[in-house]
Design a protein around this motif. Structure first.
Motif, PDB file in Angstrom:
ATOM      1  N   ARG A 114       0.845  -1.200   0.000  1.00 19.95           N
ATOM      2  CA  ARG A 114       0.000   0.000   0.000  1.00 19.95           C
ATOM      3  C   ARG A 114       0.884   1.255   0.000  1.00 19.95           C
ATOM      4  N   THR A 167       1.384   4.166  -3.110  1.00 18.82           N
ATOM      5  CA  THR A 167       1.009   5.580  -2.942  1.00 18.82           C
ATOM      6  C   THR A 167       2.222   6.492  -2.793  1.00 18.82           C
ATOM      7  N   ALA A 177     -15.318   0.117   4.181  1.00 19.94           N
ATOM      8  CA  ALA A 177     -15.223   0.672   2.822  1.00 19.94           C
ATOM      9  C   ALA A 177     -14.525   2.022   2.833  1.00 19.94           C
ATOM     10  N   GLN A 178     -14.847   2.829   3.844  1.00 23.86           N
ATOM     11  CA  GLN A 178     -14.263   4.175   3.916  1.00 23.86           C
ATOM     12  C   GLN A 178     -12.730   4.104   4.015  1.00 23.86           C
ATOM     13  N   ASP A 223     -11.000   1.738   2.751  1.00 29.63           N
ATOM     14  CA  ASP A 223     -10.557   0.926   1.606  1.00 29.63           C
ATOM     15  C   ASP A 223      -9.998  -0.424   2.079  1.00 29.63           C
ATOM     16  N   LEU A 224     -10.767  -1.096   2.946  1.00 35.98           N
ATOM     17  CA  LEU A 224     -10.288  -2.349   3.528  1.00 35.98           C
ATOM     18  C   LEU A 224     -11.152  -3.546   3.125  1.00 35.98           C
ATOM     19  N   TRP A 271     -15.981  -8.325  -2.507  1.00 34.14           N
ATOM     20  CA  TRP A 271     -16.954  -7.238  -2.628  1.00 34.14           C
ATOM     21  C   TRP A 271     -18.390  -7.771  -2.554  1.00 34.14           C
TER      22      TRP A 271
END
Lengths: 224, 332
Positions: free
Chosen positions: A175, A179, B45-46, B48-49, B86
């Motif tokens: 990750r 980035t 989700a917020q 990104d997991l 998902w």
């Protein structure tokens, strides 16, 4: 033909009796299985020391080896018996994810580990601290690492790195590589200290545990 | 004849679990718990997991589920791809939303429980005690009439029958109370670390708050007097509170069981001391929320607290709040 209200009530009362029995067995506060190694880790050793001291104060003098053996036999016998009693209910508990194991801070950790992430940037000459738990100046991915489900993967696991912790360090490295194009290497590690009480002498011990280094070239093409 | 006067123990057992009540308390518990669960899932989700927590290593996740001998059912049915992660996440969100709004409440509670259990099996270290408690409660909700008030199920029933259902089985709420009592009590019994006892200087809360993995800030200042003494006092209170928690069941028995006289029963019916334990619990959770980074733990625990209220107590409380507001508004 359906059940009469009376029969319905009887069937429900019977089912609830079985459910309460199963959950009651699961809720019995039995010890985990233990090994001598666990008992001789820092926390275990300190607890044994205190128990021996307390028993000595109460007039019972026990040899350390004998006491450890007694604890092992008692804990493992109780654990095996509990496992046997739980067996009939286990298939349902497994598939439903139900359970009754509530060991919340059962043994406070006197040897906590603080997670750190170090990065080595292109042209750099040394590691730079990018993340340290509870350090507002080094907070790369802090929101992710403080999320309870992610914390569960490293909290209590760093000292005895298991597959999930190793996967986490790999995932964190990917990750960061994705980035931060200037980062060439990432190292995830723990920093272990000793919590002493105000009534005890301070212990300056500060040891790096389970360092997991990652190089960008080894993660090329991997999913972030 | 009241249920307490029935001749045999079995008849009393059957009649006890056959009682009915207004669905309000169950519905409020459902909505509170559902909101907390949705907040927790939304955070996945917020941050990104989704793939990280629900996916396998092959798909960029943290789980070795696809390689394990005891592979979770989800990855027996679906391929180990990001799309599968998902789909699981979307199914969890959909069932959690349906549960919260009371739409197909029983089915959505049951499905959510099974899906959540799959997530736990995919990445076991990410599954905490509070996840298990939520699933235990969902199992109870799956057998309850919690959707018949404050929910779509209730609205549909009202449209069919002309009025909102006013009576559902009471036993799911009784089980929730029992679940909370068992949780607090056995959590106390399992506190075997000496720091929870006088031999360990009642230092447990001080030690926990020095753990950087869980504390919200640097609490090293707690070593100074009188703060250290206060943490010792709080540790002792926590132990006494958890060890004595079964008293809550006895006090419920005094409040709602047979009227057999006695000073303790009279005292309990007049002063309702069970609220001391329950109130201490709420205070304890608020304190945890302020000092430790435990995610939804304190909030999900408190979301289950409406189950402690009998529906009439809840209505009385609501009326008092409403009455208080009116009185305040009318005060010149």
């Amino acid at each position: 033909m359906g059940l009469s209200p009376r029969h319905h009530a009887v069937v429900r009362a019977g089912c609830l009796a079985v459910a309460l029995l199963g959950h009651g067995i699961y809720a019995l506060p039995m010890p985990r299985s233990l090994t001598l190694e666990t008992l001789r880790e820092e926390d275990g050793r300190e607890n044994v020391d205190r128990w021996l001291g307390w028993l000595r104060g109460a007039g019972l003098t026990l040899q350390r080896d004998d006491f450890e053996q007694w604890v092992l036999v008692a804990a493992n016998t109780l654990h095996d018996g509990h496992t046997w009693a739980k067996a009939p209910f286990k298939p349902w508990m497994d598939v439903s994810g139900n359970g009754q194991s509530w060991g919340l801070f059962a043994v406070p950790d006197r040897w906590p580990v603080r997670l750190e992430i170090l990065v080595w940037t292109t042209g750099g000459t040394e590691w730079t601290l990018a993340y340290r738990r509870l350090d507002a100046e080094h907070d790369l991915l802090a929101d992710v690492l403080s999320y309870r489900r992610i914390r569960g993967i490293y909290d209590g696991q760093i000292g005895k790195p298991r597959a999930a912790y190793k996967n986490l360090t790999r995932w964190l490295a990917r990750r960061i590589f994705a980035t931060h194009p200037d980062v060439e290497r990432v190292q995830v590690q723990g920093r272990k200290s000793h919590t002493t009480l105000p009534t005890e002498p301070a212990d300056p011990k500060d040891e790096v545990v389970s360092p997991r280094p990652h190089r960008r070239e080894n993660h090329a093409g991997g999913a972030p | 004849m009241s249920l307490w006067e029935l001749p045999s123990r079995w008849d009393r057992w059957v009649a006890f679990w056959d009682q009915r009540e207004d669905p309000l308390a169950l519905a409020v518990t459902r909505v509170c718990l559902g909101v907390v669960i949705l907040f927790d899932f939304a955070q996945i989700a917020q941050l990104d997991l989704v793939v990280a927590l629900l996916g396998t290593q092959e798909a960029g996740g943290l789980s070795d589920a696809a390689l394990r001998a005891d592979r979770p059912l989800w990855y027996d049915v679906f391929p180990p791809t990001a799309a599968s992660a998902w789909i699981l996440y979307a199914a969890m969100m959909a069932t959690a939303t349906a549960f919260t709004v009371g739409f197909f409440t029983r089915t959505s509670a049951l499905l959510l429980m099974f899906l959540w259990a799959q997530q736990a099996q995919i990445l076991p270290p990410s599954d905490r005690g509070i996840d298990m408690l939520c699933r235990d409660l969902l199992c109870i909700f799956a057998c309850s009439g919690a959707g018949l008030a404050w929910g779509v199920d209730g609205a549909i029933a009202a449209r069919r029958q002309g009025s909102w259902p006013h009576s559902v089985p009471a036993w799911p709420r009784y089980l929730m109370i029992a679940q909370l009592v068992v949780m607090y009590w056995t959590a106390g019994l399992q506190k075997v670390g000496l720091e929870w006892t006088p031999m360990g200087d009642f230092a447990a809360l001080y030690v926990i708050m020095q753990d950087p993995a869980v504390s919200k800030a640097n609490f090293s200042w707690l070593a100074r007097p009188p703060f250290y003494t206060l943490t010792q006092l709080a540790t002792a209170v926590t132990m006494v509170w958890q060890w004595s928690y079964p008293a809550v069941l006895l006090l419920y028995w005094y409040d709602f069981g047979p009227d057999r006289g006695g000073r303790l029963r009279a005292f309990s019916r007049r002063w309702h001391p069970k609220w001391v334990w329950i109130g201490l619990g709420a205070f304890f959770h608020l304190q945890l929320a302020a000092t430790l980074e435990l995610g939804i733990f304190p909030w999900a625990m408190m979301a289950a607290y409406p189950a402690f209220f009998h529906p009439t107590e809840l209505r009385r409380l609501a009326e008092r709040v409403r009455g208080g507001r009116v009185a305040t508004a009318e005060t010149p």
